[in-house]
Design a protein around this motif. Structure first.
Motif, PDB file in Angstrom:
ATOM      1  N   VAL A  42       1.229  -1.528  -0.222  1.00  0.00           N
ATOM      2  CA  VAL A  42      -0.186  -0.118  -0.129  1.00  0.00           C
ATOM      3  C   VAL A  42       0.527   1.126  -0.088  1.00  0.00           C
ATOM      4  O   VAL A  42       1.898   0.798   0.317  1.00  0.00           O
ATOM      5  CB  VAL A  42      -0.991  -0.229   1.203  1.00  0.00           C
ATOM      6  CG1 VAL A  42      -1.538  -1.326   1.274  1.00  0.00           C
ATOM      7  CG2 VAL A  42      -0.007   0.173   2.084  1.00  0.00           C
ATOM      8  N   PRO A  43       0.815   2.085  -0.354  1.00  0.00           N
ATOM      9  CA  PRO A  43       1.077   4.122   0.195  1.00  0.00           C
ATOM     10  C   PRO A  43       1.661   4.493   0.728  1.00  0.00           C
ATOM     11  O   PRO A  43       1.049   3.827   2.254  1.00  0.00           O
ATOM     12  CB  PRO A  43      -0.061   4.756  -0.872  1.00  0.00           C
ATOM     13  CG  PRO A  43      -0.875   4.064  -1.603  1.00  0.00           C
ATOM     14  CD  PRO A  43      -1.056   2.198  -1.607  1.00  0.00           C
ATOM     15  N   GLY A  68      -5.791  -3.501  -6.491  1.00  0.00           N
ATOM     16  CA  GLY A  68      -6.761  -2.881  -6.829  1.00  0.00           C
ATOM     17  C   GLY A  68      -6.665  -1.317  -6.432  1.00  0.00           C
ATOM     18  O   GLY A  68      -5.833  -0.599  -5.702  1.00  0.00           O
ATOM     19  N   LEU A  69      -6.612  -0.652  -7.819  1.00  0.00           N
ATOM     20  CA  LEU A  69      -6.159   0.245  -8.394  1.00  0.00           C
ATOM     21  C   LEU A  69      -7.172   1.516  -8.010  1.00  0.00           C
ATOM     22  O   LEU A  69      -8.463   1.454  -9.077  1.00  0.00           O
ATOM     23  CB  LEU A  69      -5.300   0.755  -9.663  1.00  0.00           C
ATOM     24  CG  LEU A  69      -4.066  -0.408  -9.935  1.00  0.00           C
ATOM     25  CD1 LEU A  69      -3.758   0.075 -11.582  1.00  0.00           C
ATOM     26  CD2 LEU A  69      -3.794   0.426  -9.344  1.00  0.00           C
ATOM     27  N   LEU A 117      -4.530   0.741   6.645  1.00  0.00           N
ATOM     28  CA  LEU A 117      -4.745  -0.407   6.229  1.00  0.00           C
ATOM     29  C   LEU A 117      -4.129  -1.946   7.193  1.00  0.00           C
ATOM     30  O   LEU A 117      -4.971  -2.305   7.095  1.00  0.00           O
ATOM     31  CB  LEU A 117      -4.405  -1.169   5.108  1.00  0.00           C
ATOM     32  CG  LEU A 117      -4.817  -0.181   3.965  1.00  0.00           C
ATOM     33  CD1 LEU A 117      -4.377   0.071   3.142  1.00  0.00           C
ATOM     34  CD2 LEU A 117      -6.498  -0.374   3.783  1.00  0.00           C
ATOM     35  N   GLU A 118      -3.125  -1.499   7.995  1.00  0.00           N
ATOM     36  CA  GLU A 118      -2.776  -2.036   8.922  1.00  0.00           C
ATOM     37  C   GLU A 118      -4.353  -2.682  10.529  1.00  0.00           C
ATOM     38  O   GLU A 118      -4.715  -3.902  10.231  1.00  0.00           O
ATOM     39  CB  GLU A 118      -1.538  -1.972  10.131  1.00  0.00           C
ATOM     40  CG  GLU A 118      -0.092  -2.785   8.866  1.00  0.00           C
ATOM     41  CD  GLU A 118       0.638  -2.234   9.566  1.00  0.00           C
ATOM     42  OE1 GLU A 118       1.792  -3.277   9.859  1.00  0.00           O
ATOM     43  OE2 GLU A 118       0.313  -0.951  10.562  1.00  0.00           O
ATOM     44  N   LEU A 135      -2.488  -2.247  -2.984  1.00  0.00           N
ATOM     45  CA  LEU A 135      -4.375  -1.268  -3.412  1.00  0.00           C
ATOM     46  C   LEU A 135      -3.748   0.067  -2.931  1.00  0.00           C
ATOM     47  O   LEU A 135      -2.723   0.185  -1.889  1.00  0.00           O
ATOM     48  CB  LEU A 135      -4.694  -2.413  -1.849  1.00  0.00           C
ATOM     49  CG  LEU A 135      -6.172  -0.754  -1.408  1.00  0.00           C
ATOM     50  CD1 LEU A 135      -7.330  -1.642  -2.954  1.00  0.00           C
ATOM     51  CD2 LEU A 135      -6.662  -2.195   0.038  1.00  0.00           C
ATOM     52  N   GLY A 136      -4.664   0.949  -3.669  1.00  0.00           N
ATOM     53  CA  GLY A 136      -5.023   2.085  -3.112  1.00  0.00           C
ATOM     54  C   GLY A 136      -3.548   3.469  -3.754  1.00  0.00           C
ATOM     55  O   GLY A 136      -3.620   4.195  -3.191  1.00  0.00           O
ATOM     56  N   PHE A 137      -3.216   2.897  -5.404  1.00  0.00           N
ATOM     57  CA  PHE A 137      -1.904   3.460  -5.518  1.00  0.00           C
ATOM     58  C   PHE A 137      -2.729   3.462  -6.997  1.00  0.00           C
ATOM     59  O   PHE A 137      -4.052   2.949  -7.442  1.00  0.00           O
ATOM     60  CB  PHE A 137      -1.241   2.751  -6.217  1.00  0.00           C
ATOM     61  CG  PHE A 137      -0.085   2.015  -4.945  1.00  0.00           C
ATOM     62  CD1 PHE A 137       0.480   3.039  -5.699  1.00  0.00           C
ATOM     63  CD2 PHE A 137      -0.186   0.980  -4.322  1.00  0.00           C
ATOM     64  CE1 PHE A 137       2.056   2.960  -4.239  1.00  0.00           C
ATOM     65  CE2 PHE A 137       0.828   0.434  -3.304  1.00  0.00           C
ATOM     66  CZ  PHE A 137       1.466   1.472  -3.259  1.00  0.00           C
ATOM     67  N   THR A 138      -3.163   5.342  -7.907  1.00  0.00           N
ATOM     68  CA  THR A 138      -3.132   5.230  -9.060  1.00  0.00           C
ATOM     69  C   THR A 138      -2.226   4.721  -9.936  1.00  0.00           C
ATOM     70  O   THR A 138      -2.629   4.629 -11.381  1.00  0.00           O
ATOM     71  CB  THR A 138      -3.189   7.041  -9.123  1.00  0.00           C
ATOM     72  OG1 THR A 138      -2.311   7.529  -8.229  1.00  0.00           O
ATOM     73  CG2 THR A 138      -4.219   7.370  -8.107  1.00  0.00           C
TER      74      THR A 138
END
Length: 225
Positions: free
Chosen positions: A4-5, A193-194, A12-13, A167-170
């Protein structure tokens, strides 16, 4: 392994623990790319490698510019200005993120003419000189992901059998894509998951989807969107 970012890792943890219960940490972990680097270096070496802080990077750049000053034309007059040093550090950060090497800059300079050719050639000289200085003074933090990709290539067993989720990246930098490429040597799967809706209105996300597809193809793996 959930990648994740940096700014979302703690949130997210907590979400992972809320969804999976107390025992989820035995089967899954949340890491940013920088935390992944620390984890891999602690296993395979490199965690004690000295790292330059902002001041150290400025000194390293000043030394690098002085070492090649006789070969500079466009940048010779500016080489001792602090603003110029900071600008060169930002430039090198961008080049490394995109995995553009001094060799590539030299090659492109040879295919170009005029002031642009001179500028590219001088940037290549500065990058080479900076890397030489860093080899003796300490590691530039912006080089960590390149070192991480190298470690993962040497130790594919780290990712062996793991299901990796992104998860969470563009979008992803060239260095981050190189890390994923190395992880795919042993990973069981990669699910991304973008942030986007597939409509073409998110060009960075759409290009990242294509880049991930190329990674899968390079490893002979099936992929679907």
């Amino acid at each position: 392994l959930l990648l994740v970012p940096e700014q979302a890792s703690h949130e997210l943890e907590r979400a992972l623990c809320a969804a999976g219960g107390d025992g989820i940490c035995l089967r899954a972990e949340v890491l940013s790319f920088s935390r992944l680097a620390s984890r891999v270096f602690s296993l395979y070496g490199g965690v004690s490698r000295p790292s330059l802080d902002k001041g150290g990077r400025l000194i390293a750049m000043a030394q690098a510019l002085e070492a090649v000053s006789s070969q500079l034309k466009l940048y010779a007059a500016s080489r001792r200005r602090s603003e110029f040093l900071l600008r060169m550090l930002r430039m090198i950060e961008e080049l490394r993120a995109a995995r553009i090497t001094a060799e590539a800059l030299h090659k492109t300079a040879g295919q170009t003419e005029g002031q642009l050719a001179v500028k590219l050639a001088e940037l290549a000289l500065i990058l080479e000189s900076y890397e030489t200085v860093c080899a003796t003074m300490g590691q530039d933090p912006n080089h960590r992901l390149a070192l991480l990709a190298g470690q993962l290539e040497e130790h594919p067993e780290y990712a062996a059998g793991r299901d990796i989720y992104l998860l969470g990246f563009t979008d992803l930098t060239g260095q981050e894509l190189a890390v994923l490429d190395a992880l795919l040597e042993g990973a069981a799967s990669l699910t991304a998951g973008l942030l986007g809706d597939g409509s073409g209105g998110f060009p960075l996300t759409d290009s990242t989807v294509k880049a991930l597809g190329r990674l899968a193809k390079g490893h002979g793996l099936p992929s679907k969107t």
